[in-house]
Design an enzyme around this catalytic site. Structure first.
Site: not given
Ligand code: NI
Length: 187
Positions: A159, A162
């Site tokens: 995450e 990202h």
């Molecule tokens: Ni992802």
């Protein structure tokens, strides 16, 4: 409610941009975005809702994946009915991480990547993180320092990537996708 059509897919610029820090104090709009993102994760593992709305199951969702370029993401890991770990991370910073790595035997997946990409993704086995955490139930934002291990460290780092425009597919060894990195363990 967030549906699959709202999830930004590979190729979109927002997934490649470096997301912007969330301003303090956290405003209502941002809190609502986090609530909706967490609701998606809950719905995606609810068999009836996932079937009805054709939701792909996920354990994490970052704001850029819903077209919001802010440094925040949600994680919800359940084991059957039981919640193992759940949190809304805002402006996370990695303080330190282990040399030892962990990887998923089946490789990683991502709600923004529709194709099946084979290969191992190496993540630190332990990651020490400083962040703001939004507690949806209590409606509070607190600064925290936590150490995440194994599977949770893998999900966190996926995450976190990202927020910096990185997708898991970028981290697979192109020449040898199943290369075994020394000092790593399979999860
Ligand atoms: Ni992802």
């Amino acid at each position: 409610m967030i549906l699959m059509k709202d999830i930004v897919r590979e190729g979109a610029q927002v997934l490649r941009d470096k997301a912007v820090e969330v301003n303090m104090p956290v405003d209502e709009e941002t809190k609502n975005e986090l609530k909706l993102m967490m609701e998606y994760l809950h719905n995606s593992v609810d068999e009836a809702l996932a079937d009805k709305y054709k939701l792909r199951a996920g354990v994490g969702l970052a704001a850029p994946q819903v077209g919001i370029s802010k440094r925040m993401f949600v994680i919800s890991i359940t084991d059957g009915e039981k919640v193992v770990f759940e949190a809304c991370f805002i402006n996370p910073k990695i303080i330190s991480y282990s040399d030892e790595c962990a990887y998923l035997a089946g490789g990683e997946g991502c709600l923004s990547v529709d194709r099946k990409v084979k290969g191992y993704v190496y993540r630190p086995r332990r990651t020490k993180v400083q962040c703001l955490m939004y507690d949806i139930e209590k409606d509070t934002v607190e600064e925290k320092v936590i150490v995440l291990k194994d599977y949770l460290s893998i999900v966190f780092n996926h995450e976190f990537d990202h927020l910096n425009g990185i997708l898991f597919v970028d981290r697979i060894n192109k020449k040898d996708p199943f290369y075994i990195k020394p000092n790593s363990i399979e999860i």
